[in-house]
Every structure is written in C-alpha cells, then in structure tokens.
Motif scaffolding. Structure first.
Motif, PDB file in Angstrom:
ATOM      1  N   GLY A 272      12.590  -6.959   0.311  1.00 31.47           N
ATOM      2  CA  GLY A 272      11.707  -8.126   0.322  1.00 31.47           C
ATOM      3  C   GLY A 272      12.418  -9.359  -0.194  1.00 31.47           C
ATOM      4  N   SER A 273      11.884 -10.509   0.137  1.00 29.03           N
ATOM      5  CA  SER A 273      12.454 -11.775  -0.314  1.00 29.03           C
ATOM      6  C   SER A 273      12.193 -11.987  -1.802  1.00 29.03           C
ATOM      7  N   THR A 274      12.783 -13.052  -2.344  1.00 27.72           N
ATOM      8  CA  THR A 274      12.530 -13.403  -3.738  1.00 27.72           C
ATOM      9  C   THR A 274      11.053 -13.658  -3.970  1.00 27.72           C
ATOM     10  N   ARG A 275      10.415 -14.319  -3.019  1.00 28.55           N
ATOM     11  CA  ARG A 275       8.974 -14.591  -3.133  1.00 28.55           C
ATOM     12  C   ARG A 275       8.183 -13.283  -3.116  1.00 28.55           C
ATOM     13  N   THR A 276       8.571 -12.376  -2.234  1.00 24.11           N
ATOM     14  CA  THR A 276       7.900 -11.078  -2.164  1.00 24.11           C
ATOM     15  C   THR A 276       8.078 -10.316  -3.468  1.00 24.11           C
ATOM     16  N   HIS A 277       9.268 -10.410  -4.033  1.00 20.14           N
ATOM     17  CA  HIS A 277       9.531  -9.687  -5.276  1.00 20.14           C
ATOM     18  C   HIS A 277       8.716 -10.278  -6.432  1.00 20.14           C
ATOM     19  N   THR A 278       8.548 -11.591  -6.438  1.00 24.36           N
ATOM     20  CA  THR A 278       7.728 -12.218  -7.484  1.00 24.36           C
ATOM     21  C   THR A 278       6.306 -11.666  -7.455  1.00 24.36           C
ATOM     22  N   LYS A 279       5.754 -11.519  -6.255  1.00 23.34           N
ATOM     23  CA  LYS A 279       4.413 -10.942  -6.124  1.00 23.34           C
ATOM     24  C   LYS A 279       4.412  -9.483  -6.589  1.00 23.34           C
ATOM     25  N   ARG A 280       5.520  -8.785  -6.288  1.00 24.43           N
ATOM     26  CA  ARG A 280       5.635  -7.380  -6.711  1.00 24.43           C
ATOM     27  C   ARG A 280       5.636  -7.291  -8.239  1.00 24.43           C
ATOM     28  N   VAL A 281       6.363  -8.177  -8.868  1.00 23.65           N
ATOM     29  CA  VAL A 281       6.416  -8.202 -10.328  1.00 23.65           C
ATOM     30  C   VAL A 281       5.023  -8.457 -10.901  1.00 23.65           C
TER      31      VAL A 281
ATOM     32  N   GLU B 215       0.272  -6.376 -13.752  1.00 26.82           N
ATOM     33  CA  GLU B 215      -1.163  -6.089 -13.785  1.00 26.82           C
ATOM     34  C   GLU B 215      -1.419  -4.595 -13.931  1.00 26.82           C
ATOM     35  N   ALA B 216      -0.477  -3.787 -13.428  1.00 26.07           N
ATOM     36  CA  ALA B 216      -0.633  -2.333 -13.523  1.00 26.07           C
ATOM     37  C   ALA B 216      -0.264  -1.807 -14.910  1.00 26.07           C
ATOM     38  N   GLY B 217       0.218  -2.696 -15.789  1.00 22.27           N
ATOM     39  CA  GLY B 217       0.466  -2.304 -17.166  1.00 22.27           C
ATOM     40  C   GLY B 217       1.906  -2.009 -17.522  1.00 22.27           C
ATOM     41  N   PHE B 218       2.835  -2.293 -16.621  1.00 30.02           N
ATOM     42  CA  PHE B 218       4.241  -2.022 -16.914  1.00 30.02           C
ATOM     43  C   PHE B 218       4.838  -3.170 -17.729  1.00 30.02           C
ATOM     44  N   THR B 219       5.791  -2.840 -18.591  1.00 29.51           N
ATOM     45  CA  THR B 219       6.416  -3.836 -19.446  1.00 29.51           C
ATOM     46  C   THR B 219       7.495  -4.592 -18.679  1.00 29.51           C
ATOM     47  N   ALA B 220       7.935  -5.712 -19.269  1.00 30.44           N
ATOM     48  CA  ALA B 220       8.993  -6.498 -18.645  1.00 30.44           C
ATOM     49  C   ALA B 220      10.277  -5.687 -18.511  1.00 30.44           C
ATOM     50  N   ASP B 221      10.583  -4.850 -19.504  1.00 32.12           N
ATOM     51  CA  ASP B 221      11.789  -4.026 -19.430  1.00 32.12           C
ATOM     52  C   ASP B 221      11.698  -3.011 -18.304  1.00 32.12           C
TER      53      ASP B 221
ATOM     54  N   LYS C 209       0.833  -1.204   0.000  1.00 28.06           N
ATOM     55  CA  LYS C 209       0.000   0.000   0.000  1.00 28.06           C
ATOM     56  C   LYS C 209       0.871   1.259   0.000  1.00 28.06           C
ATOM     57  N   LEU C 210       2.063   1.163   0.585  1.00 29.77           N
ATOM     58  CA  LEU C 210       2.962   2.307   0.645  1.00 29.77           C
ATOM     59  C   LEU C 210       4.027   2.254  -0.452  1.00 29.77           C
ATOM     60  N   ASP C 211       4.588   1.071  -0.667  1.00 25.51           N
ATOM     61  CA  ASP C 211       5.674   0.949  -1.642  1.00 25.51           C
ATOM     62  C   ASP C 211       5.205   1.093  -3.083  1.00 25.51           C
ATOM     63  N   ASP C 212       4.082   0.451  -3.421  1.00 28.22           N
ATOM     64  CA  ASP C 212       3.686   0.366  -4.824  1.00 28.22           C
ATOM     65  C   ASP C 212       3.411   1.714  -5.486  1.00 28.22           C
ATOM     66  N   PRO C 213       2.732   2.667  -4.829  1.00 29.24           N
ATOM     67  CA  PRO C 213       2.512   3.963  -5.499  1.00 29.24           C
ATOM     68  C   PRO C 213       3.821   4.663  -5.854  1.00 29.24           C
ATOM     69  N   ALA C 214       4.786   4.605  -4.943  1.00 28.94           N
ATOM     70  CA  ALA C 214       6.080   5.216  -5.241  1.00 28.94           C
ATOM     71  C   ALA C 214       6.815   4.429  -6.317  1.00 28.94           C
ATOM     72  N   LEU C 215       6.698   3.096  -6.256  1.00 30.50           N
ATOM     73  CA  LEU C 215       7.348   2.248  -7.248  1.00 30.50           C
ATOM     74  C   LEU C 215       6.815   2.553  -8.643  1.00 30.50           C
ATOM     75  N   GLU C 216       5.516   2.692  -8.776  1.00 31.00           N
ATOM     76  CA  GLU C 216       4.931   2.995 -10.082  1.00 31.00           C
ATOM     77  C   GLU C 216       5.428   4.341 -10.602  1.00 31.00           C
ATOM     78  N   ALA C 217       5.548   5.320  -9.698  1.00 32.49           N
ATOM     79  CA  ALA C 217       6.068   6.627 -10.108  1.00 32.49           C
ATOM     80  C   ALA C 217       7.520   6.499 -10.563  1.00 32.49           C
ATOM     81  N   GLY C 218       8.301   5.675  -9.846  1.00 34.65           N
ATOM     82  CA  GLY C 218       9.695   5.483 -10.213  1.00 34.65           C
ATOM     83  C   GLY C 218       9.858   4.813 -11.555  1.00 34.65           C
ATOM     84  N   LEU C 219       8.994   3.844 -11.856  1.00 30.31           N
ATOM     85  CA  LEU C 219       9.072   3.140 -13.135  1.00 30.31           C
ATOM     86  C   LEU C 219       8.691   4.045 -14.309  1.00 30.31           C
ATOM     87  N   ARG C 220       7.895   5.055 -14.040  1.00 31.66           N
ATOM     88  CA  ARG C 220       7.525   6.003 -15.102  1.00 31.66           C
ATOM     89  C   ARG C 220       8.572   7.107 -15.268  1.00 31.66           C
ATOM     90  N   ALA C 221       9.466   7.235 -14.285  1.00 32.83           N
ATOM     91  CA  ALA C 221      10.471   8.298 -14.302  1.00 32.83           C
ATOM     92  C   ALA C 221      11.818   7.746 -14.758  1.00 32.83           C
TER      93      ALA C 221
END
Length: 334
Positions: free
Chosen positions: A277-286, A291-297, A256-268
């Motif tokens: 986070g762990s590898t498992r946590t990162h997989t969920k993050r990916v 789902e939010a529409g970001f590309t693999a790159d 809830k806190l990380d993702d909004p900033a992460l999305e802004a960072g990926l657009r910048a």
C-alpha cells in the motif's frame, strides 16, 4: 462467517536439510548411521560450515559436505565409525582441479566431524534434537572437539542463531551447530506480486504458504505445487501459527482480509511483517491498528509500504524489494 474449504498442494518433503531426522530413521531401522558435519573451512570451500552428510552402514548417503570433492573418503571413514562407535575428525585439502569441477574458482581446506549414531552421538540426544526441530524450536548442538562432551542448548548463541551461522566458539574447541526451524513465508493475497514472490522466496530457503479465500485468485494453476489455504486469514494464521522464523506479507490491499492477519502478526513473534500500500494507505492502517489497541512499538514493526525503496516497477521487481527487505531484517541490517 462460514469457513471455506482448505486446499493444500503437494509439497516436497525433502525441501529442507533433514540430516538429523534421516540419521535417526536409519539408525532405528537397524541400518546404522553416521552424521558427517563440516566444522571448519579455509579458502574456497565447497560447502558452508554446518553442512551435513548422512551415511548408513552399507555406504548409502544423503546430503553433502563438499559438493562431491571428498564424499568418497568421508563415506569410508563413516562406515568404519559406525562399526567401532568412535567419532572421526577428518581434514581435506580440496585441489584447484577438484574445486573447478564443482563450480569453484580455486581450492580450499575443510574439516569434517564424523559422529556415529549410538556411539559417539547418543541416540537420546539425537531424538531430543529431532523432536525440537519438529516442534519448530530453535536449538544449538554443542560438541567439545577435545573432550567429546555434547549437549543441546536453547540459549547463549543469539548472534549465531540469528545469522544461521554454525562454527567454532571463541574457545576454539567447541563446535556449535545451529538448528533453527525452517524459514517460513506466509502471504495473504494470491495476487500478481505473490506469483513472483513465492518462487523467489522458495529459492532463498523459505517454505511459502498462501492464504487466499477468493477461489479465483488462489487457483492451483496460478501457483503450481504451492500450499494454498482457502481460508479467511484470521483462521488460517491461527491454524499455521506464527513464530520468530516466520515472515508475514499482506498483499490484498483490502483491510477486511489484511487486518485480521496483521493483528495476529502483531501479537506474535514474526521476524518480519510487511503490508502493501501507499504511504497514505499505511497511515490509515496505522490508525486502524491504534484503534484496535496496539502500541506504537507494535505498530512500528509493520513495514509499509512493503519492500525496500529500489524504485521497483512491476510485480517481479516489487517481489525483489520485499525479499530483500525480509533478508535485511532477518540478518539484522538497518
């Protein structure tokens, strides 16, 4: 959602090299000013190429070109340059004895360019440089040491800009001074790792900013003297702006806190994005970013788990691993 109050801690405005700004300020105040810049070094020189000293007409100085070895001689030459408006190219050999006095094992040689503002260094050019620095726009200042031609350029020195490395160009005549915006670290989550990472990053030359909407985490006593934005991360990063000289590190472990900033960072254009986070946590993050529409790159820019794998144990060592990875990415190391 209601936006919490923003709290900014007192900052040292002289944290970064501000020689161009100071030279312009002194000139405009009628004090006269000259910029002295290290343009070349050999051996164990006290200061790196690009280091600057500002001198006014009365001999007041700020900055350094040698750690104290040759400043006195540079000041006298700079005062003369202010009077006649002509540049000076000075060369000094630093003796072993003088070098030892400023913490070096042996001496070396340095070459210093002295440019009086309003004379050899046009005021309009200096004003443009100061404006660009205030706007966090990366520029290179070129001066031909033979012809005296000077200009500001935004392109043509990609490797120098990435490495923050001023120096002579291949022609041996043109000195290129790199003027990058100060490095900035934006940390989301005022957790224990942040308590170690923020002071380490400051020592490494970053201007850190903490984003923490949870008041108990972002208490001033936990981060004395630091800037803390008590905002939701999406609003805070929008307020700050993220650019190519910004590292974004997410430490809350809460989507809830990380993702909004992460999305802004990926657009910048952040040069580094790291998420705890762990590898498992990162997989969920990916999955969430997909789902939010970001590309693999785009998603591939995220360093998660955050930090180099150095076997870190405890907040301080994790902070070391994060800062190390940030440095490696900044300097183009795999």
């Amino acid at each position: 959602m209601t936006r919490p109050m923003t709290r900014s801690m007192t900052k040292d405005v002289n944290r970064f090299e501000n020689a161009p700004e100071l030279a312009l300020q002194w000139h405009q105040a009628g004090r006269g000013a000259a910029l002295a810049t290290v343009v070349q070094t050999w051996g164990s020189a006290p200061r790196r190429v690009g280091s600057q000293l500002v001198v006014d007409g009365a001999g007041r100085i700020e900055g350094s070109v040698s750690g104290g070895c040759v400043e006195g001689a540079v000041v006298f030459e700079a005062m003369d340059a202010i009077r006649d408006g002509k540049e000076r190219m000075l060369e000094f050999g630093v003796s072993d004895e003088d070098a030892f006095a400023v913490g070096l094992a042996c001496g070396g040689t340095i070459k210093v360019l002295v440019e009086p503002v309003g004379g050899a260094l046009p005021v309009a050019l200096l004003e443009d440089l100061v404006s660009a620095r205030a706007a966090r726009k990366a520029l290179a200042y070129e001066v031909n040491l033979t012809t005296g031609q000077r200009q500001l350029v935004a392109e043509g020195h990609a490797e120098r800009m990435r490495m923050d490395r001023s120096g002579l160009s291949e022609d041996g005549e043109t000195f290129v001074a790199v003027h990058n915006p100060p490095l900035r670290l934006v940390v989301v989550g005022a957790v224990h790792i942040a308590q170690a990472l923020v002071p380490m990053a400051r020592i490494a030359g970053y201007d850190p900013v903490l984003i923490e909407p949870r008041g108990s985490f972002g208490a001033p006593e936990r981060f004395p003297g630091e800037t803390i934005l008590e905002d939701w991360p999406d609003e805070a990063v929008a307020q700050l702006g993220l650019d190519a000289r910004t590292a974004l590190v997410l430490l809350t472990h809460d989507p809830k806190l990380d993702d909004p900033a992460l999305e802004a960072g990926l657009r910048a254009e952040c040069f580094y994005i790291g998420a705890l986070g762990s590898t498992r946590t990162h997989t969920k993050r990916v999955d969430r970013m997909t789902e939010a529409g970001f590309t693999a790159d785009q998603i591939g820019r995220i360093h998660g788990p955050v930090g180099l794998d150095i076997g870190a144990a405890g907040p301080a060592e994790i902070a070391v691993s994060i800062l190390s990875e940030m440095t490696a990415v900044l300097r183009g190391k795999a």
